[in-house]
Design a protein around this motif. Structure first.
Motif, PDB file in Angstrom:
ATOM      1  N   HIS A  65       0.850  -1.186   0.000  1.00 59.07           N
ATOM      2  CA  HIS A  65       0.000   0.000   0.000  1.00 59.07           C
ATOM      3  C   HIS A  65       0.890   1.242   0.000  1.00 59.07           C
ATOM      4  N   PRO A  66       0.410   2.323  -0.587  1.00 58.23           N
ATOM      5  CA  PRO A  66       1.229   3.545  -0.629  1.00 58.23           C
ATOM      6  C   PRO A  66       1.724   4.001   0.741  1.00 58.23           C
ATOM      7  N   ASP A  67       0.913   3.820   1.780  1.00 51.62           N
ATOM      8  CA  ASP A  67       1.334   4.269   3.109  1.00 51.62           C
ATOM      9  C   ASP A  67       2.417   3.382   3.723  1.00 51.62           C
ATOM     10  N   GLU A  68       2.703   2.233   3.111  1.00 52.07           N
ATOM     11  CA  GLU A  68       3.769   1.342   3.577  1.00 52.07           C
ATOM     12  C   GLU A  68       5.112   1.629   2.903  1.00 52.07           C
ATOM     13  N   VAL A  69       5.084   2.392   1.840  1.00 49.42           N
ATOM     14  CA  VAL A  69       6.300   2.682   1.078  1.00 49.42           C
ATOM     15  C   VAL A  69       7.384   3.337   1.931  1.00 49.42           C
ATOM     16  N   PRO A  70       7.076   4.334   2.778  1.00 51.42           N
ATOM     17  CA  PRO A  70       8.149   4.923   3.592  1.00 51.42           C
ATOM     18  C   PRO A  70       8.900   3.900   4.445  1.00 51.42           C
ATOM     19  N   ALA A  71       8.227   2.872   4.938  1.00 57.38           N
ATOM     20  CA  ALA A  71       8.902   1.830   5.727  1.00 57.38           C
ATOM     21  C   ALA A  71       9.870   1.036   4.862  1.00 57.38           C
ATOM     22  N   VAL A  72       9.458   0.705   3.639  1.00 59.92           N
ATOM     23  CA  VAL A  72      10.343  -0.029   2.732  1.00 59.92           C
ATOM     24  C   VAL A  72      11.545   0.839   2.377  1.00 59.92           C
ATOM     25  N   VAL A  73      11.296   2.105   2.098  1.00 60.68           N
ATOM     26  CA  VAL A  73      12.388   3.020   1.743  1.00 60.68           C
ATOM     27  C   VAL A  73      13.378   3.126   2.897  1.00 60.68           C
ATOM     28  N   GLU A  74      12.888   3.441   4.081  1.00 58.94           N
ATOM     29  CA  GLU A  74      13.788   3.671   5.214  1.00 58.94           C
ATOM     30  C   GLU A  74      14.477   2.393   5.666  1.00 58.94           C
ATOM     31  N   ARG A  75      13.703   1.357   5.895  1.00 58.41           N
ATOM     32  CA  ARG A  75      14.286   0.133   6.462  1.00 58.41           C
ATOM     33  C   ARG A  75      15.080  -0.665   5.441  1.00 58.41           C
ATOM     34  N   HIS A  76      14.521  -0.878   4.251  1.00 61.18           N
ATOM     35  CA  HIS A  76      15.208  -1.724   3.279  1.00 61.18           C
ATOM     36  C   HIS A  76      16.227  -0.945   2.452  1.00 61.18           C
ATOM     37  N   VAL A  78      17.444   2.216   2.728  1.00 57.42           N
ATOM     38  CA  VAL A  78      18.424   3.037   3.436  1.00 57.42           C
ATOM     39  C   VAL A  78      19.227   2.202   4.434  1.00 57.42           C
ATOM     40  N   GLU A  79      18.530   1.433   5.277  1.00 54.49           N
ATOM     41  CA  GLU A  79      19.203   0.690   6.348  1.00 54.49           C
ATOM     42  C   GLU A  79      19.629  -0.723   5.965  1.00 54.49           C
ATOM     43  N   GLY A  80      19.117  -1.240   4.831  1.00 52.09           N
ATOM     44  CA  GLY A  80      19.494  -2.583   4.405  1.00 52.09           C
ATOM     45  C   GLY A  80      18.792  -3.703   5.150  1.00 52.09           C
ATOM     46  N   ARG A  81      17.643  -3.399   5.774  1.00 45.80           N
ATOM     47  CA  ARG A  81      16.885  -4.399   6.521  1.00 45.80           C
ATOM     48  C   ARG A  81      15.530  -4.598   5.860  1.00 45.80           C
ATOM     49  N   PRO A  82      15.349  -5.646   5.042  1.00 44.76           N
ATOM     50  CA  PRO A  82      14.047  -5.872   4.418  1.00 44.76           C
ATOM     51  C   PRO A  82      12.932  -5.923   5.463  1.00 44.76           C
ATOM     52  N   VAL A  83      11.755  -5.472   5.070  1.00 44.57           N
ATOM     53  CA  VAL A  83      10.603  -5.445   5.966  1.00 44.57           C
ATOM     54  C   VAL A  83       9.960  -6.835   5.910  1.00 44.57           C
ATOM     55  N   ALA A  84      10.374  -7.704   6.823  1.00 37.61           N
ATOM     56  CA  ALA A  84       9.986  -9.115   6.793  1.00 37.61           C
ATOM     57  C   ALA A  84       8.478  -9.317   6.772  1.00 37.61           C
ATOM     58  N   SER A  85       7.736  -8.507   7.493  1.00 37.67           N
ATOM     59  CA  SER A  85       6.285  -8.679   7.573  1.00 37.67           C
ATOM     60  C   SER A  85       5.579  -8.383   6.246  1.00 37.67           C
ATOM     61  N   MET A  86       6.266  -7.730   5.320  1.00 38.66           N
ATOM     62  CA  MET A  86       5.663  -7.383   4.039  1.00 38.66           C
ATOM     63  C   MET A  86       6.144  -8.267   2.887  1.00 38.66           C
ATOM     64  N   LEU A  87       7.134  -9.127   3.133  1.00 35.73           N
ATOM     65  CA  LEU A  87       7.677  -9.954   2.069  1.00 35.73           C
ATOM     66  C   LEU A  87       6.649 -10.970   1.581  1.00 35.73           C
ATOM     67  N   TYR A  88       6.737 -11.286   0.309  1.00 33.71           N
ATOM     68  CA  TYR A  88       5.802 -12.201  -0.340  1.00 33.71           C
ATOM     69  C   TYR A  88       6.078 -13.629   0.133  1.00 33.71           C
ATOM     70  N   PRO A  89       5.159 -14.230   0.904  1.00 33.45           N
ATOM     71  CA  PRO A  89       5.424 -15.551   1.477  1.00 33.45           C
ATOM     72  C   PRO A  89       5.619 -16.657   0.440  1.00 33.45           C
ATOM     73  N   LYS A  90       5.020 -16.521  -0.734  1.00 36.36           N
ATOM     74  CA  LYS A  90       5.188 -17.548  -1.773  1.00 36.36           C
ATOM     75  C   LYS A  90       6.655 -17.638  -2.203  1.00 36.36           C
ATOM     76  N   ILE A  91       7.360 -16.523  -2.166  1.00 30.06           N
ATOM     77  CA  ILE A  91       8.772 -16.486  -2.558  1.00 30.06           C
ATOM     78  C   ILE A  91       9.678 -16.686  -1.349  1.00 30.06           C
ATOM     79  N   HIS A  92       9.378 -15.996  -0.275  1.00 29.64           N
ATOM     80  CA  HIS A  92      10.277 -15.964   0.878  1.00 29.64           C
ATOM     81  C   HIS A  92       9.864 -16.865   2.033  1.00 29.64           C
ATOM     82  N   GLY A  93       8.674 -17.431   1.996  1.00 30.42           N
ATOM     83  CA  GLY A  93       8.215 -18.255   3.104  1.00 30.42           C
ATOM     84  C   GLY A  93       8.142 -17.415   4.370  1.00 30.42           C
ATOM     85  N   HIS A  94       8.393 -18.011   5.486  1.00 32.77           N
ATOM     86  CA  HIS A  94       8.344 -17.284   6.755  1.00 32.77           C
ATOM     87  C   HIS A  94       9.689 -17.318   7.449  1.00 32.77           C
ATOM     88  N   ARG A  95      10.747 -17.502   6.655  1.00 28.85           N
ATOM     89  CA  ARG A  95      12.074 -17.572   7.262  1.00 28.85           C
ATOM     90  C   ARG A  95      12.578 -16.200   7.677  1.00 28.85           C
TER      91      ARG A  95
END
Length: 104
Positions: A65-76, A78-95
Motif C-alpha cells: 500500500h502507498p502508506d507502507e512505502v516509507p517503511a520499505v524506503v527507510e528500512r530496506h 536506506v538501512e538494508g533491513r528488508p521489511v519481513a512482515s511485508m515480504l511475499y510468502p510464496k517467494i520468501h516463506g516465513h524464514r
C-alpha cells in the motif's frame, strides 16, 4: 564493485486495479540516491499485488500500500533491513530475512 539498485513496481492490469499506480508514485516521491524506481510489466503474481521487487536483493513485496512505502524506503533501501512482515510468502516463506549488504 557497486551494484545499481532498483525498485520494480508492477503496473499490470491486476496490480493497477489494486493501487499499483499510487504505490509507484509513493516510491517516486521518496527518492533514495543510487536507487532507480521503475515501472514494471507483469511480474506473474496476479492477484497478490501490488507487487514490488527490490533488485539486486531479489526481495519481493506483495500487497504493498502507498502508506507502507516509507517503511520499505527507510528500512530496506536506506538501512538494508528488508521489511519481513511485508515480504511475499510464496517467494520468501516465513524464514528470517538477513540484512542486505550495503551497496557502498
Amino acid at each position: 564493485m557497486h551494484s545499481p539498485r532498483s525498485v520494480l513496481v508492477c503496473q499490470s492490469r491486476s496490480c493497477r486495479k489494486l493501487g499499483a499506480a499510487k504505490v509507484l508514485a509513493a516510491f517516486q516521491s521518496h527518492p533514495v540516491p543510487d536507487v532507480a524506481v521503475v515501472s514494471s510489466a507483469c511480474l506473474g503474481q496476479c492477484g497478490n499485488g501490488p507487487m514490488v521487487i527490490v533488485e539486486p536483493d531479489q526481495m519481493w513485496y506483495s500487497g504493498v500500500h502507498p502508506d507502507e512505502v516509507p517503511a520499505v524506503v527507510e528500512r530496506h533501501l536506506v538501512e538494508g533491513r528488508p521489511v519481513a512482515s511485508m515480504l511475499y510468502p510464496k517467494i520468501h516463506g516465513h524464514r528470517r530475512v538477513p540484512k542486505v549488504p550495503s551497496s557502498e
